[in-house]
Design a protein around this motif. Structure first.
Motif, PDB file in Angstrom:
ATOM      1  N   ARG A 115      33.640 -20.277 -19.722  1.00 54.34           N
ATOM      2  CA  ARG A 115      33.600 -19.055 -18.300  1.00 54.34           C
ATOM      3  C   ARG A 115      35.406 -19.090 -18.396  1.00 54.34           C
ATOM      4  O   ARG A 115      35.870 -19.994 -19.192  1.00 54.34           O
ATOM      5  CB  ARG A 115      33.184 -20.379 -17.673  1.00 54.34           C
ATOM      6  CG  ARG A 115      33.610 -20.259 -16.024  1.00 54.34           C
ATOM      7  CD  ARG A 115      33.323 -21.925 -14.970  1.00 54.34           C
ATOM      8  NE  ARG A 115      33.868 -22.746 -15.521  1.00 54.34           N
ATOM      9  CZ  ARG A 115      33.655 -24.304 -14.362  1.00 54.34           C
ATOM     10  NH1 ARG A 115      31.935 -23.657 -14.356  1.00 54.34           N
ATOM     11  NH2 ARG A 115      33.495 -25.013 -14.765  1.00 54.34           N
ATOM     12  N   GLU A 147      35.577 -16.765 -12.985  1.00 50.55           N
ATOM     13  CA  GLU A 147      33.263 -18.259 -12.427  1.00 50.55           C
ATOM     14  C   GLU A 147      32.479 -18.195 -13.465  1.00 50.55           C
ATOM     15  O   GLU A 147      31.816 -18.663 -12.242  1.00 50.55           O
ATOM     16  CB  GLU A 147      34.133 -17.543 -11.289  1.00 50.55           C
ATOM     17  CG  GLU A 147      35.372 -18.784 -10.439  1.00 50.55           C
ATOM     18  CD  GLU A 147      35.921 -19.786 -10.773  1.00 50.55           C
ATOM     19  OE1 GLU A 147      34.868 -20.622 -10.647  1.00 50.55           O
ATOM     20  OE2 GLU A 147      36.297 -20.316 -12.128  1.00 50.55           O
ATOM     21  N   THR A 175      30.128 -18.928 -15.438  1.00 53.03           N
ATOM     22  CA  THR A 175      29.314 -19.723 -16.298  1.00 53.03           C
ATOM     23  C   THR A 175      28.391 -18.693 -17.174  1.00 53.03           C
ATOM     24  O   THR A 175      27.045 -19.323 -16.741  1.00 53.03           O
ATOM     25  CB  THR A 175      29.098 -21.017 -16.471  1.00 53.03           C
ATOM     26  OG1 THR A 175      29.639 -21.318 -14.922  1.00 53.03           O
ATOM     27  CG2 THR A 175      28.543 -22.327 -17.348  1.00 53.03           C
TER      28      THR A 175
END
Length: 317
Positions: A230, A305, A307
């Motif tokens: 991430r 942001e 993942t």
């Protein structure tokens, strides 16, 4: 009359000789005293020269520092005072006997990679309890689906090096629980101390107890799933922060590939690795665990942001 004048001249001559002789003796005595007075000064000056040389040599060559004394022995497991180090530090000895050509999946941890929390070592301290909320913490993982989590004391947290580590916690009553490190327990949390979520603490003792003596050790669990990557909010080709999530073993380093080869990024206390000039952001990533295994990850887009899952996971130890 003439004889009288001759006798007077003889008497004056004798007085002159007597005065001259007396004066000569006085002068000679003064010279002798002066010489004797000056002689000790010369000897003293001659004696001071070596002392000055010795003093100069002491200033330029200070004595060696005294040897450090060993730390006091760790308290017993029943004590509520935590220990700063492991009770069975065998990892270093194992590493020194490992062959240089050992596979990275089987190579034991080295002290430079493992840091303070080492495999095959047992640590002694205390367990306390805190309200963990959603499970988010200093490691920046976000909400936790499994509340078997803990905050590591600042010393052993070691600038987020403990993040993601699985540890087996044992109480004196024989109960045990496995927790994942997702947070930092700031001072006055002492070395060896773990601050457990209420759910995890309840596996060892009633939460009303608040504080119990424990021992704990690092695990390499049989966890399902693979590692995810991430990028932090605000990441771009000019600055980025990246982290790995879901790794079985603690991370030792994270690198990105640049035009000049692999570049190791600096880890922050909130568990992101920084590329302050954007070098390598959006390119290949290489992560290394404390056992020395390296995994190369390609195809991770520079999307803050998000993942992004991978197909890799560290081996179990």
């Amino acid at each position: 009359m003439q004889e009288t004048r001759r006798a007077a001249r003889q008497r004056r001559r004798r007085r002159g000789l007597l005065v001259g002789t007396t004066t000569g003796l006085v002068v000679t005595g003064l010279l002798v005293c002066l010489v004797m007075t000056m002689q000790p000064d010369r000897e003293e000056e001659a004696g001071r020269a070596p002392a000055t040389a010795v003093a100069d040599s002491q200033r330029t060559s200070p004595p060696a520092s005294p040897e450090r004394k060993p730390s006091p022995a760790s308290p017993s497991a029943a004590s509520a005072t935590p220990s700063a180090g492991p009770t069975t530090p065998t990892a270093s000895a194992t590493a020194s006997t490992a062959p240089a050509s050992a596979s990275p999946r089987t190579a034991p941890a080295t002290s430079s990679l493992a840091g303070r929390i080492r495999p095959k070592a047992t640590y002694r301290g205390v367990a306390t309890v805190y309200k963990a909320g959603t499970g988010d913490g200093a490691c920046s993982y976000g909400p936790s689906g499994d509340m078997m989590i803990a905050a590591m004391n600042t010393t052993d947290y070691e600038t987020s090096k403990a993040c993601g580590a699985y540890v087996l916690v044992r109480a004196a009553n024989g109960a045990s629980v496995t927790v994942r490190i997702t947070n930092e327990c700031p001072l006055p949390c002492a070395p060896g101390q773990l601050d457990l979520s209420e759910q995890a603490f309840a596996e060892l003792a009633p939460t009303s107890t608040g504080r119990i003596a424990i021992t704990w050790s690092l695990l390499s669990p049989d966890t399902p799933g693979t590692i995810s990557i991430r990028y932090k909010t605000g990441s771009s080709p000019y600055w980025c922060a990246v982290q790995a999530i879901g790794h079985r073993n603690p991370l030792a380093r994270l690198e990105v590939r640049t035009g000049n080869g692999w570049r190791q990024l600096t880890r922050t206390d909130y568990n992101y690795f920084l590329s302050p000039d954007g070098g390598g952001c959006g390119g290949a990533i290489r992560i290394t665990d404390i056992y020395g295994e390296r995994l190369t990850i390609n195809g991770i887009a520079l999307r803050p942001e998000a993942t992004q899952p991978t197909r890799v996971q560290f081996a179990r130890h």
